[in-house]
Design a protein around this motif. Structure first.
Motif, short mmCIF file in Angstrom:
data_model
loop_
_atom_site.label_atom_id
_atom_site.label_comp_id
_atom_site.label_asym_id
_atom_site.label_seq_id
_atom_site.Cartn_x
_atom_site.Cartn_y
_atom_site.Cartn_z
N LEU A 1 0.83 -1.26 -0.06
CA LEU A 1 -0.08 -0.09 0.01
C LEU A 1 0.73 1.33 0.09
N LEU A 2 1.91 1.30 0.71
CA LEU A 2 2.96 2.28 0.83
C LEU A 2 3.49 2.60 -0.45
N TRP A 3 3.89 1.54 -1.10
CA TRP A 3 4.42 1.65 -2.37
C TRP A 3 3.46 2.34 -3.50
N LEU A 4 2.33 1.71 -3.28
CA LEU A 4 1.13 2.10 -4.37
C LEU A 4 1.20 3.92 -4.24
N LEU A 5 1.15 4.41 -2.93
CA LEU A 5 1.12 5.96 -2.70
C LEU A 5 2.29 6.46 -3.05
N THR A 6 3.38 5.72 -2.86
CA THR A 6 4.70 6.57 -3.12
C THR A 6 4.55 6.74 -4.67
N PHE A 7 4.15 5.67 -5.41
CA PHE A 7 4.21 5.86 -7.01
C PHE A 7 3.23 6.81 -7.47
N TYR A 8 2.27 6.90 -6.77
CA TYR A 8 0.88 7.91 -7.13
C TYR A 8 1.73 9.31 -6.98
N HIS A 9 2.27 9.52 -5.92
CA HIS A 9 2.98 10.79 -5.39
C HIS A 9 4.38 11.17 -6.49
N HIS A 10 5.04 10.29 -6.68
CA HIS A 10 6.13 10.20 -7.48
C HIS A 10 6.62 9.43 -8.70
N PRO A 11 5.56 9.51 -9.72
CA PRO A 11 5.73 8.25 -10.62
C PRO A 11 6.86 8.43 -11.62
N THR A 12 7.67 9.51 -11.75
CA THR A 12 8.68 9.63 -12.68
C THR A 12 10.15 9.30 -11.73
N ASN A 13 9.85 8.98 -10.63
CA ASN A 13 11.32 8.63 -9.72
C ASN A 13 11.70 7.18 -10.27
N LYS A 14 13.14 7.08 -10.53
CA LYS A 14 13.52 5.69 -10.97
C LYS A 14 13.63 5.03 -9.61
N TRP A 15 13.87 3.60 -9.94
CA TRP A 15 13.72 2.60 -8.80
C TRP A 15 14.49 2.97 -7.49
N HIS A 16 15.83 3.64 -7.83
CA HIS A 16 16.72 3.75 -6.38
C HIS A 16 15.96 4.94 -5.63
N GLN A 17 15.45 5.97 -6.48
CA GLN A 17 14.89 7.14 -5.72
C GLN A 17 13.37 6.69 -5.33
N ARG A 18 12.80 5.96 -5.90
CA ARG A 18 11.51 5.35 -5.27
C ARG A 18 11.85 4.62 -3.94
#
Length: 585
Positions: free
Chosen positions: A445-462
């Motif tokens: 669930l936290l990953w989903l929220l992180t992706f929603y707020h920061h979609p263009t971040n690469k895997w290391h930034q995410r």
């Protein structure tokens, strides 16, 4: 005595108009016109326009019936002549004669005379002018129609002075009468399709100069709503451009279906409507969700999108472009989410049902139905697994998009994120479930929220963002599970720090942490006064009172709509927390 005579003459004009409707005049036997007769009436028109005296008024009243018969003969000649150039060659004084009558209020005040006069003028309009005479006639006709609504001359001043009506009001009433007559003509036209299209094209060209006048909106609406096999061949492009400009600059008001028709066939008008909505929201900051929904509904865009898939596709493309420029703009996301929600609601009311794939052709097929399904349509116990599946599916797309420089992969990832923005009810449901989640269930669930707020971040930034989001969740989980009250200020400071933006430090978006904070305050098991105290202290010290109030309003709206699951006292908790926020200094 002079005023009494004038009023009697005016009443006589009006009574004659009512006694001789246009349909009877059209039955008059055709009479041959000649240059001498035209010269006679031109001399009369010149004399009537040179002075406003009792003798002039008497003479006008005395000749008015004959003048209408003459105008009927002119109209018959125009209709039976193949071109404007030919009729002007036969009667070179015709334009001057009709023009002078247009500025004579004693002629135009009578409805039948006015209709005959306008029919003659419009009959001279050439759809495809082929020579200088016809081009000049078209320009003159447009100028006459425009000036009839704006010009103020001596004769009109004299008439309106006696009538007690302002000159501007007189011109507007003349225009309104002309508009209603043309509107009836357009609506009652039973000619063949090609003749209808030709008539509409001529009408749309003539009305280009009048597009800025509110009084012209009825006939403009009638033109827009005509059933046509190919409207692009029937309505003039200048007409659409004038309407688009008039809407943006002068606020031209059109009926709902006329407006939808305009959007269907004029891309600039549709773009202007969408950008105007976005501007009204972004300029006012974070608009209250209830106000935003009202603005969106009032714009008629959801209904138009539901009725015409092509409109929705254009609106979605505009949203894509704006979000690509500013993916973190919460006001823009709110508009996208509200429009999509309203469109889906309108679509559910339509019969027969439309395929959603037509409305979301670029969205990943595997995610379309899972994201468009509302949480309230599923059993509550299935929500967590559904969100875990969504999270893992998006993670796979993100990994594909992050690897290499594949344009196709990045496109699919953006479209997946854009669909998630449109269907943000699942993001909001993830925030709600995180309040009661166990530590081992939180990461998807936290990953989903992180992706929603920061979609263009690469895997290391995410990954770094995810660490910070976990930290925020840990602080909230600890705070709202505390057994010692009041909560020591030192325990609140880490959360306040996370709510502050630090450019050099990777941290989750403050809006994400604020969302979690408000949802914990609403859905946790703490007593209401304790939750209110924590929320009040944190938002006060972090300066996010307005943001917290907006999140509460959005949550309240979702509860009212039934798009989130709730306990029995959730309404009370939201109201009390709203009261706590609004009473803060």
């Amino acid at each position: 005595m002079e005023l009494l005579f004038f009023l009697q003459g005016f009443r006589c004009i009006f009574q004659m108009t009512e006694l001789q409707p246009l349909s009877q005049l059209q039955e008059t036997d055709e009479l041959s016109l000649n240059v001498q007769e035209m010269q006679f009436w031109l001399d009369k028109a010149v004399a009537w326009g040179q002075a406003d005296s009792p003798d002039t008024r008497k003479d006008t009243c005395r000749h008015l019936s004959r003048l209408r018969n003459f105008l009927q003969q002119i109209l018959t000649q125009i209709n039976n002549t193949s071109s404007t150039a030919e009729i002007m060659k036969k009667f070179p004084l015709l334009g001057q004669f009709l023009g002078r009558l247009c500025w004579n209020p004693y002629v135009t005040v009578g409805e039948t005379s006015r209709q005959l006069l306008f029919q003659c003028i419009l009959g001279l309009y050439t759809e495809h002018p082929s020579n200088a005479v016809e081009k000049k006639a078209n320009q003159w006709i447009q100028k006459v129609l425009c000036q009839l609504a704006t010009e103020d001359d001596v004769a009109v001043q004299a008439l309106t002075k006696h009538m007690g009506v302002p000159a501007k009001e007189y011109h507007v009433k003349v225009l309104q009468k002309m508009v209603m007559w043309l509107k009836e003509n357009v609506e009652n036209n039973h000619s063949s399709q090609s003749e209808v299209n030709q008539s509409i094209l001529s009408g749309s060209e003539v009305f280009v100069p009048l597009a800025t006048f509110p009084e012209a909106s009825p006939v403009i609406g009638a033109l827009l709503q005509q059933p046509m096999t190919s409207i692009s061949d029937s309505l003039n492009e200048d007409f659409f451009d004038a309407l688009s400009s008039s809407q943006s600059r002068y606020g031209l008001q059109l009926e709902k279906q006329a407006l939808v028709s305009l959007w269907c066939h004029s891309l600039p008008s549709l773009e202007e409507a969408v950008l105007s909505l976005l501007k009204s929201v972004t300029c006012s900051g974070s608009a209250a969700p209830q106000n935003l929904e009202h603005q969106v509904t009032k714009s008629f865009l959801p209904e138009a999108c539901a009725q015409h898939c092509s409109i929705f596709l254009v609106v979605s493309d505009i949203f894509r472009s704006v979000l690509k420029q500013n993916e973190t703009s919460q006001p823009v996301r709110s508009v996208v989410q509200t429009v999509t929600r309203c469109v889906l609601r309108e679509l559910s009311l339509l019969q027969p049902q439309t395929s959603l794939k037509d409305f979301f052709p670029q969205s990943p097929s595997s995610l379309l139905v899972p994201l468009l399904t509302m949480p309230s349509e599923m059993p509550q116990e299935a929500l967590n697994n559904h969100l875990k599946w969504l999270s893992s599916s998006l993670q796979r797309l993100a990994e594909d998009g992050d690897e290499g420089c594949s344009t196709r992969g990045r496109h699919h990832l953006f479209e997946a994120w854009f669909l998630l923005v449109q269907c943000a009810h699942w993001v909001q449901m993830a925030v709600q479930l995180l309040v009661t989640s166990k530590p081992e269930d939180r990461d998807p669930l936290l990953w989903l929220l992180t992706f929603y707020h920061h979609p263009t971040n690469k895997w290391h930034q995410r990954a770094l963002q995810l660490v910070r989001v976990r930290e925020a969740w840990d602080h909230l989980h600890t705070l709202f599970s505390a057994s010692v009250f009041p909560v020591p200020a030192a325990h609140l400071q880490p959360l306040i720090t996370l709510l502050s933006v630090k450019p050099q430090q990777p941290s989750p978006a403050p809006s994400l942490t604020l969302d979690l904070l408000v949802h914990f305050a609403v859905f946790c098991r703490l007593k209401l006064n304790v939750s209110a105290s924590i929320l009040q202290t944190v938002v006060d010290l972090s300066g996010l009172r307005d943001g917290a109030a907006c999140v509460l309003s959005s949550l309240h709206l979702r509860v009212q709509e039934g798009s989130c699951f709730k306990s029995g006292d959730v309404h009370l908790r939201i109201r009390e927390l709203q009261k706590t926020i609004t009473q803060m200094n």
